[in-house]
Design a protein around this motif. Structure first.
Motif, mmCIF file in Angstrom:
data_model
loop_
_atom_site.group_PDB
_atom_site.id
_atom_site.type_symbol
_atom_site.label_atom_id
_atom_site.label_comp_id
_atom_site.label_asym_id
_atom_site.label_seq_id
_atom_site.Cartn_x
_atom_site.Cartn_y
_atom_site.Cartn_z
ATOM 1 N N LEU A 116 -4.701 -1.715 -3.716
ATOM 2 C CA LEU A 116 -5.152 -1.466 -5.079
ATOM 3 C C LEU A 116 -4.073 -1.683 -6.123
ATOM 4 O O LEU A 116 -4.356 -2.110 -7.230
ATOM 5 C CB LEU A 116 -5.650 -0.013 -5.204
ATOM 6 N N MET A 117 -2.847 -1.377 -5.804
ATOM 7 C CA MET A 117 -1.784 -1.375 -6.802
ATOM 8 C C MET A 117 -1.296 -2.782 -7.085
ATOM 9 O O MET A 117 -1.204 -3.609 -6.195
ATOM 10 C CB MET A 117 -0.609 -0.527 -6.321
ATOM 11 N N MET A 118 -0.935 -3.020 -8.331
ATOM 12 C CA MET A 118 -0.383 -4.319 -8.692
ATOM 13 C C MET A 118 1.106 -4.403 -8.410
ATOM 14 O O MET A 118 1.602 -5.390 -7.926
ATOM 15 C CB MET A 118 -0.618 -4.583 -10.173
ATOM 16 N N SER A 119 1.802 -3.355 -8.754
ATOM 17 C CA SER A 119 3.257 -3.431 -8.773
ATOM 18 C C SER A 119 3.859 -2.857 -7.508
ATOM 19 O O SER A 119 3.456 -1.802 -7.027
ATOM 20 C CB SER A 119 3.784 -2.653 -9.988
ATOM 21 N N SER A 120 4.855 -3.557 -6.977
ATOM 22 C CA SER A 120 5.524 -3.044 -5.788
ATOM 23 C C SER A 120 6.342 -1.800 -6.096
ATOM 24 O O SER A 120 6.594 -0.984 -5.221
ATOM 25 C CB SER A 120 6.421 -4.119 -5.180
ATOM 26 N N SER A 121 6.758 -1.614 -7.339
ATOM 27 C CA SER A 121 7.490 -0.385 -7.649
ATOM 28 C C SER A 121 6.563 0.815 -7.751
ATOM 29 O O SER A 121 6.976 1.936 -7.516
ATOM 30 C CB SER A 121 8.294 -0.517 -8.932
ATOM 31 N N ASP A 122 5.281 0.594 -8.102
ATOM 32 C CA ASP A 122 4.314 1.679 -8.026
ATOM 33 C C ASP A 122 4.232 2.197 -6.594
ATOM 34 O O ASP A 122 4.214 3.402 -6.345
ATOM 35 C CB ASP A 122 2.933 1.194 -8.461
ATOM 36 N N LEU A 123 4.169 1.262 -5.652
ATOM 37 C CA LEU A 123 4.105 1.641 -4.247
ATOM 38 C C LEU A 123 5.407 2.288 -3.799
ATOM 39 O O LEU A 123 5.407 3.253 -3.037
ATOM 40 C CB LEU A 123 3.802 0.407 -3.393
ATOM 41 N N ALA A 124 6.529 1.745 -4.275
ATOM 42 C CA ALA A 124 7.817 2.336 -3.929
ATOM 43 C C ALA A 124 7.927 3.742 -4.511
ATOM 44 O O ALA A 124 8.449 4.657 -3.868
ATOM 45 C CB ALA A 124 8.950 1.456 -4.441
ATOM 46 N N GLY A 125 7.440 3.923 -5.748
ATOM 47 C CA GLY A 125 7.451 5.253 -6.343
ATOM 48 C C GLY A 125 6.583 6.222 -5.565
ATOM 49 O O GLY A 125 6.906 7.402 -5.430
ATOM 50 N N LEU A 126 5.472 5.705 -5.031
ATOM 51 C CA LEU A 126 4.576 6.535 -4.247
ATOM 52 C C LEU A 126 5.256 7.028 -2.969
ATOM 53 O O LEU A 126 4.952 8.117 -2.475
ATOM 54 C CB LEU A 126 3.315 5.736 -3.905
ATOM 55 N N ARG A 127 6.176 6.222 -2.445
ATOM 56 C CA ARG A 127 6.928 6.650 -1.256
ATOM 57 C C ARG A 127 7.705 7.936 -1.533
ATOM 58 O O ARG A 127 7.852 8.783 -0.653
ATOM 59 C CB ARG A 127 7.890 5.547 -0.812
ATOM 60 N N GLY A 128 8.223 8.068 -2.743
ATOM 61 C CA GLY A 128 8.913 9.306 -3.112
ATOM 62 C C GLY A 128 7.956 10.414 -3.504
ATOM 63 O O GLY A 128 8.265 11.604 -3.345
ATOM 64 N N ASP A 129 6.771 10.040 -4.014
ATOM 65 C CA ASP A 129 5.801 11.044 -4.423
ATOM 66 C C ASP A 129 5.163 11.752 -3.234
ATOM 67 O O ASP A 129 4.764 12.915 -3.347
ATOM 68 C CB ASP A 129 4.693 10.396 -5.267
ATOM 69 N N VAL A 130 5.060 11.058 -2.095
ATOM 70 C CA VAL A 130 4.406 11.637 -0.916
ATOM 71 C C VAL A 130 5.124 12.895 -0.425
ATOM 72 O O VAL A 130 4.505 13.961 -0.327
ATOM 73 C CB VAL A 130 4.278 10.590 0.212
ATOM 74 N N PRO A 131 6.418 12.819 -0.094
ATOM 75 C CA PRO A 131 7.069 14.061 0.356
ATOM 76 C C PRO A 131 7.091 15.135 -0.722
ATOM 77 O O PRO A 131 7.015 16.332 -0.409
ATOM 78 C CB PRO A 131 8.486 13.603 0.733
ATOM 79 N N ALA A 132 7.186 14.735 -1.985
ATOM 80 C CA ALA A 132 7.178 15.731 -3.063
ATOM 81 C C ALA A 132 5.841 16.467 -3.102
ATOM 82 O O ALA A 132 5.794 17.689 -3.303
ATOM 83 C CB ALA A 132 7.453 15.052 -4.400
#
Length: 669
Positions: A116-132
């Motif tokens: 769904l996401m366009m930007s790879s940094s959105d996905l990278a940011g999500l990697r940090g959002d998951v444990p948080a």
């Protein structure tokens, strides 16, 4: 929301879903479920762009007050019944109630997000959002997630809504410890004297929270105040104080009933006004508005608890509200990712139709979550789930497993671009349009300090769109490019302006005169327009392109910039602005800055300036190049040219290179 913690009329410890165990002999207060339903409905309406729910986000504070009240009531009743508080059992019940549904939601989001996401940094940011999110510290993650330009103007994370769950879970961990500590201050503490000591403690902590809000408050500190555990604890503590006061006044309800009825009437009116009128950027929110909303909720809550047959209680006991309140935790968990996924571009809907689809999907998924996940876990007879220590251990194990699977499902983070800035394709986020790889970040076309001999010396001044073009443009033979771009600034000066419906302050422009004097270029490209199409405060009032006075100001700024660029004899190219589609309003419409008519008006102004100034100033029709059919498009000639609906992709810059090089060389000749 996790405010669903108890029925409010239970004589003993409630189960996680808010119902009393049969042996307790207590009854669920339907009005509290209705209040939960009303609060989550306000949140849905706000995130769905309903015009009369501007302040619907304050429904979260209603959940906070409810949580503070119900948890404190349960703790006090447990102490009265057993003489103590079983911490491990309390935390295990909280884990059984909240964790399973959260784990499933996070896992699904991470599995679906790459598609769904366009930007790879959105996905990278999500990697940090998951444990948080899983560790219930998402609110602090949102505060410290980033302060750079692209983060400030990016769309929120798919897990951003878990910030409130983090605050509540932190409360569930800390507050029982506070209650136990207060109870043990004096072993002789009994009855009303003990509750008075607890009430004094609550008021003292609440005052500290209000002080934190006042100290943290500032134009640039809205996120710190809004997401902070210390600042938002005030609503929870108001609920705690209410529970203590009602416990102390047990048996004397009739004496205060008329007072509570009047307070509830005022509270109802206050909530209706706040939820319908107050915007998230209003200064009066911090701390006054948040405090007023929490006190109003507490007034309504106190009334329905002590007067079950009142008009307010009967309204809140309506079946639809009660049923919505029962599944409110799942509704809150799932509504945000579903609202982001079901946008106008994917569904072809807008306005009420889009909102109806989103709500229906959210309620359906939340109902499935309640029936298939939440209730079975709470009612399970497995000793692993019933005994506190094994249940907590199982929670930790599940957290670890889900975090590992979820993070592994997401691509790795983006690579850094020049000057330590994250690459534009990776940092600018936008509406979901499919998964694309950003590719390597190229070096600058030509070192500004060592231009190639005989190359066309070109200064490019502009905003972040020009920045993305320069930093992805491959080396161009015969052209030496000097970068004078700056993210977040345009020709129009002054603050504030509205971007994505929120207030921002403008950056200072780079010095065009200094760049022209230093490089003595053959060609100067002025690439502005994005910030000129936004709503902006000018001369003390809000305005935008298309209004006569502001158009005159923009024209003067453009004339001045063109004259400065041509001061040493350089040819000046005015790059037309392409159509943009940075995102959607909550109701599925476009933001004002993305309206095609505003872009058209700016480009007409560019053409007028070029025509009046003569051969030294020409048009670089970049807008038509990126939007060849006269409308926004993600792809041209089979190449993805826009990363987030505004900025260029590396592939788009490479595709533009031959045409742009030809235009620059032609202008120099």
């Amino acid at each position: 929301m996790s405010g669903d913690v108890g029925g409010g009329k239970c004589s003993a410890v409630a189960t996680g879903n808010g119902t009393c165990r049969p042996s307790d002999g207590g009854d669920r207060i339907r009005a509290l479920d209705g209040l939960r339903g009303l609060a989550v409905a306000a949140v849905l309406a706000h995130h769905g762009g309903v015009s009369w729910a501007r302040g619907g986000f304050l429904g979260v504070d209603a959940f906070f007050v409810l949580s503070g009240y119900l948890i404190t009531t349960l703790l006090l009743r447990e102490r009265t019944r057993t003489g103590g508080i079983a911490l491990a059992s309390f935390w295990a019940r909280r884990a059984r109630r909240l964790l399973p549904a959260l784990l499933v939601m996070v896992l699904v989001v991470c599995l679906v997000a790459p598609h769904l996401m366009m930007s790879s940094s959105d996905l990278a940011g999500l990697r940090g959002d998951v444990p948080a999110a899983l560790l219930y510290v998402a609110n602090w993650r949102m505060i410290f997630r980033g302060t750079d330009y692209f983060t400030q103007t990016a769309e929120p994370s798919l897990l951003q809504h878990t910030w409130s769950l983090g605050i509540e879970e932190q409360f569930y961990i800390v507050w029982p410890l506070v209650v136990i500590a207060v109870m043990r201050v004096s072993q002789a503490c009994r009855g009303r004297a003990c509750t008075m000591l607890l009430l004094i403690s609550v008021c003292g902590i609440a005052a500290s929270s209000a002080l934190c809000t006042a100290v943290s408050r500032g134009p640039a500190d809205v996120s710190r105040v809004y997401f902070g555990s210390d600042t938002r604890a005030l609503a929870l503590l108001i609920g705690c104080a209410l529970a203590v006061m009602l416990t102390r006044s047990a048996g004397h309800g009739a004496r205060h009933r008329s007072l509570l009825t009047g307070a509830a009437a005022v509270g109802t009116v206050a909530l209706a006004w706040l939820w319908s009128h107050v915007d998230g950027t209003e200064p009066l929110l911090y701390p006054g508005g948040l405090l007023a909303g929490s006190l109003a909720t507490a007034a309504v809550l106190a009334h329905v608890v002590t007067a079950a047959g009142s008009l307010v209680a009967r309204i809140l006991s309506l079946r639809a509200l009660v049923l919505l309140g029962r599944i409110s935790y799942g509704v809150y968990l799932w509504h945000w990712p579903l609202f982001v996924w079901l946008d106008a571009e994917r569904t072809g809907l807008g306005g009420p139709s889009l909102f109806g689809l989103r709500v229906a999907a959210t309620v359906l998924v939340a109902t499935v979550s309640f029936v298939v996940i939440e209730l079975p876990v709470q009612r399970s007879g497995l000793l692993l789930l019933r005994r506190p220590i094994p249940a907590l251990g199982a929670s930790v194990l599940c957290l670890t497993l889900v975090a590992g699977v979820a993070i592994s499902a997401l691509p790795s983070g983006p690579r850094s671009g020049p000057s330590g800035v994250t690459a534009q394709e990776d940092t600018a986020t936008g509406p979901a349009q499919g998964n694309r790889s950003a590719g390597p970040v190229p070096s600058r076309p030509t070192d500004p300090d060592h231009p190639a001999g005989g190359a066309v010396s070109t200064v490019i001044m502009g905003d972040s769109i020009a920045w993305s073009l320069i930093h992805y443009l491959p080396p161009s033979p015969g052209v030496a490019v000097h970068d004078v771009t700056r993210q977040g600034c345009g020709l129009a000066l002054g603050s504030p302006y509205r971007y994505f419906g929120t207030l921002h302050n403008v950056s200072r422009q780079s010095d065009l005169r200094q760049a022209v004097d230093h490089h003595d270029p053959d060609v100067v490209v002025l690439f502005f327009g994005r910030w000129e199409t936004m709503d902006r405060e000018h001369d003390g009032r809000w305005t935008h392109i298309g209004e006569k006075t502001f158009d005159a100001y923009l024209r003067a700024q453009l004339d001045r910039a063109a004259d400065t660029a041509a001061a040493r004899g350089a040819r000046v190219l005015l790059a037309t602005e392409p159509y943009n589609h940075r995102g959607e309003r909550p109701d599925g419409g476009v933001w004002p800055e993305d309206r095609p008519e505003r872009v058209d008006r700016w480009n007409r102004m560019l053409r007028q300036v070029a025509a009046e100034k003569g051969r030294g100033v020409e048009i670089l029709d970049l807008g038509s190049r990126l939007c060849p059919k006269g409308a926004f498009t993600w792809q041209v000639d089979g190449v993805r040219v826009r990363s987030d609906g505004v900025h260029l992709t590396p592939e788009g810059a490479r595709w533009l290179q031959p045409w742009l090089t030809s235009q620059l060389k032609g202008a120099a000749r």
